[in-house]
Scaffold this motif. Structure first.
Motif, PDB file in Angstrom:
ATOM      1  N   CYS A 134     -11.518  15.535 -58.692  1.00  0.00           N
ATOM      2  CA  CYS A 134     -11.561  16.666 -59.629  1.00  0.00           C
ATOM      3  C   CYS A 134     -11.366  17.991 -58.904  1.00  0.00           C
ATOM      4  CB  CYS A 134     -12.884  16.658 -60.394  1.00  0.00           C
ATOM      5  SG  CYS A 134     -13.037  15.326 -61.619  1.00  0.00           S
ATOM      6  N   THR A 135     -11.939  18.105 -57.711  1.00  0.00           N
ATOM      7  CA  THR A 135     -11.768  19.323 -56.918  1.00  0.00           C
ATOM      8  C   THR A 135     -10.314  19.530 -56.530  1.00  0.00           C
ATOM      9  OG1 THR A 135     -14.010  19.097 -56.029  1.00  0.00           O
ATOM     10  CG2 THR A 135     -12.488  20.547 -54.836  1.00  0.00           C
ATOM     11  N   LEU A 136      -9.674  18.464 -56.069  1.00  0.00           N
ATOM     12  CA  LEU A 136      -8.251  18.553 -55.720  1.00  0.00           C
ATOM     13  C   LEU A 136      -7.405  18.838 -56.949  1.00  0.00           C
ATOM     14  CD1 LEU A 136      -7.935  15.623 -53.148  1.00  0.00           C
ATOM     15  CD2 LEU A 136      -7.995  18.083 -52.683  1.00  0.00           C
ATOM     16  N   ALA A 137      -7.792  18.255 -58.109  1.00  0.00           N
ATOM     17  CA  ALA A 137      -7.066  18.517 -59.349  1.00  0.00           C
ATOM     18  C   ALA A 137      -7.180  19.985 -59.748  1.00  0.00           C
ATOM     19  CB  ALA A 137      -7.602  17.622 -60.464  1.00  0.00           C
ATOM     20  N   LEU A 138      -8.359  20.589 -59.545  1.00  0.00           N
ATOM     21  CA  LEU A 138      -8.547  21.993 -59.868  1.00  0.00           C
ATOM     22  C   LEU A 138      -7.709  22.890 -58.955  1.00  0.00           C
ATOM     23  CD1 LEU A 138     -10.068  24.100 -61.554  1.00  0.00           C
ATOM     24  CD2 LEU A 138     -11.905  24.030 -59.836  1.00  0.00           C
ATOM     25  N   LEU A 139      -7.723  22.583 -57.651  1.00  0.00           N
ATOM     26  CA  LEU A 139      -6.892  23.351 -56.714  1.00  0.00           C
ATOM     27  C   LEU A 139      -5.412  23.194 -57.046  1.00  0.00           C
ATOM     28  CD1 LEU A 139      -8.748  22.508 -53.368  1.00  0.00           C
ATOM     29  CD2 LEU A 139      -8.852  24.645 -54.677  1.00  0.00           C
ATOM     30  N   TYR A 140      -5.030  21.995 -57.396  1.00  0.00           N
ATOM     31  CA  TYR A 140      -3.642  21.735 -57.799  1.00  0.00           C
ATOM     32  C   TYR A 140      -3.272  22.573 -59.026  1.00  0.00           C
ATOM     33  CZ  TYR A 140       0.187  19.141 -60.043  1.00  0.00           C
ATOM     34  OH  TYR A 140       1.345  18.798 -60.663  1.00  0.00           O
ATOM     35  N   SER A 141      -4.210  22.671 -59.990  1.00  0.00           N
ATOM     36  CA  SER A 141      -3.952  23.424 -61.210  1.00  0.00           C
ATOM     37  C   SER A 141      -3.806  24.917 -60.928  1.00  0.00           C
ATOM     38  CB  SER A 141      -5.089  23.196 -62.211  1.00  0.00           C
ATOM     39  OG  SER A 141      -5.207  21.827 -62.544  1.00  0.00           O
ATOM     40  N   PHE A 142      -4.551  25.426 -59.965  1.00  0.00           N
ATOM     41  CA  PHE A 142      -4.477  26.843 -59.631  1.00  0.00           C
ATOM     42  C   PHE A 142      -3.190  27.199 -58.884  1.00  0.00           C
ATOM     43  CE2 PHE A 142      -9.303  27.177 -59.929  1.00  0.00           C
ATOM     44  CZ  PHE A 142      -9.232  27.915 -61.114  1.00  0.00           C
ATOM     45  N   PHE A 143      -2.805  26.339 -57.950  1.00  0.00           N
ATOM     46  CA  PHE A 143      -1.696  26.678 -57.068  1.00  0.00           C
ATOM     47  C   PHE A 143      -0.332  26.166 -57.544  1.00  0.00           C
ATOM     48  CE2 PHE A 143      -5.386  26.957 -54.216  1.00  0.00           C
ATOM     49  CZ  PHE A 143      -5.173  28.228 -53.722  1.00  0.00           C
ATOM     50  N   VAL A 144      -0.330  25.221 -58.438  1.00  0.00           N
ATOM     51  CA  VAL A 144       0.942  24.703 -58.966  1.00  0.00           C
ATOM     52  C   VAL A 144       1.021  25.112 -60.431  1.00  0.00           C
ATOM     53  CG1 VAL A 144       2.349  22.654 -59.392  1.00  0.00           C
ATOM     54  CG2 VAL A 144       0.883  22.773 -57.370  1.00  0.00           C
TER      55      VAL A 144
END
Length: 364
Positions: free
Chosen positions: A163-173
């Motif tokens: 979920c943390t990686l998904a959130l970072l992915y959502s912010f940067f991509v």
């Protein structure tokens, strides 16, 4: 004329086997999947606890449910719901693993419910597959009541990382894809609630049957039979299901040869973990393009997971022979189950029985 059509059919199948399908899947997803699998493995290796790392990495597969076209809020809500589903699936499997037959019955009922819920909400692939897979793996583990909280905690940690990686992915991509055609098709192909229930009951029955066969045959890891069965039953039609049977068995056979190569050149836990990460990336690239090619890499990855967890007592000869046997059995059971799922007469007859029983209960 008939002989010519058979030749044309075989020629078409051979060409299709060596053809990669086009896919609009973003390359980000294979990278995310590799990170969610690899980071827990490497952390477990660093703390000399590879088994815990393997368990946490298993739940990292929840990243495959991330929607790429939704808003950040919707995307994270989906991830959290699926993460909770992973924990529930694993918990149910562990709690009822004290008896193989009780566990098998509960697993069959659980599979029916999970499959129906995914049909009801029309979730996209991999849909119910990983929820049922995790429940299957947990139900085949030795029952230890005192270790259940710790194991569920490791599953939770793996999903938290995803979920943390998904959130970072959502912010940067920021790239978003809107699949309007897929939305229109899904609206047109709305099934009746009875058809969904019948399909879920058939799948649940075959999950129960495949797990029971694994226990009756006294397989060391009976859960691979229902996993293989479900993978085949997810075909969209009878032709696709039988094609998956052939591809899965052939891919497994070739994958075993690849596994022999890996086992002969890699020996340290670190090299095994790195290989697993690379294989996971390759699998996510190929799974939407060519199922048989993906299975070739899925086979050594699952065996290497066992090697990383238990590198000293692993028996390659026994493990490879057993893996080919249980995947073949599961694939054949899945082909039969797929015939039941797509047989319109059986579905119609079952729906009529359900409606009749409902009227009787209502006193009409």
């Amino acid at each position: 004329m008939e002989e010519l059509s058979i030749k044309e059919f075989l020629s078409q199948e051979i060409k299709a086997f060596f053809k990669l399908k086009k896919s609009d899947r973003l390359w980000h997803i294979p990278v995310l999947a590799s990170l969610c699998i690899g980071i827990p493995l490497l952390i477990g290796l660093a703390f000399d606890n590879v088994k815990s790392g393997l368990l946490a990495s298993l739940s990292g597969l929840v990243i495959l449910y991330i929607p790429t076209a939704n808003s950040i809020v919707s995307r994270m809500a989906t991830m959290l719901i699926c993460s909770f589903g992973f924990m529930v699936s694993y918990a149910i499997g562990l709690i009822f693993s004290f008896n193989p037959f009780v566990s098998t019955i509960v697993f069959g009922i659980f599979s029916t419910m999970v499959y129906w819920i995914n049909l009801y909400f029309k979730t996209k692939p991999p849909a119910s597959f990983f929820f049922i897979m995790i429940g299957s793996l947990a139900s085949g583990m030795p029952h230890d009541l005192s270790s259940i909280p710790q194991r569920i905690g490791l599953i939770a940690m793996g999903t938290m990382l995803a979920c943390t990686l998904a959130l970072l992915y959502s912010f940067f991509v920021q790239r978003k894809i809107y699949k309007k055609d897929a939305i229109i098709i899904s609206e047109l192909l709305v099934k009746s609630k009875y058809a969904d229930l019948v399909e879920a009951m058939i799948v649940g029955s075959f999950m129960f049957t495949s797990m029971l066969i694994g226990h009756v045959l006294k397989f060391q890891n009976p859960y691979w039979i229902p996993i293989s069965c479900l993978a085949v039953m997810q075909g969209v039609n009878l032709y696709h299901i039988w094609q998956r049977v052939i591809h899965r068995i052939l891919g497994t056979f070739l994958g075993l040869g690849l596994c022999w190569l890996f086992l002969s050149i890699i020996h340290t836990p670190f090299s095994i973990c790195i290989t697993i990460i690379i294989l996971q990336f390759i699998i996510e690239i190929l799974i939407v393009r060519h199922y048989a090619l993906a299975v070739i890499f899925i086979t050594p990855m699952t065996i290497l997971l066992a090697e990383a967890a238990n590198p000293l007592i692993l028996d390659p000869d026994l493990l490879i022979a057993t893996r080919f046997l249980d995947i073949s059995i599961g694939s054949l059971i899945g082909a039969i189950g797929g015939w039941f799922v797509h047989n319109e007469k059986i579905r119609f007859y079952t729906i009529m029985k359900i409606r009749k029983a409902k009227l009787v209960l209502m006193g009409k």
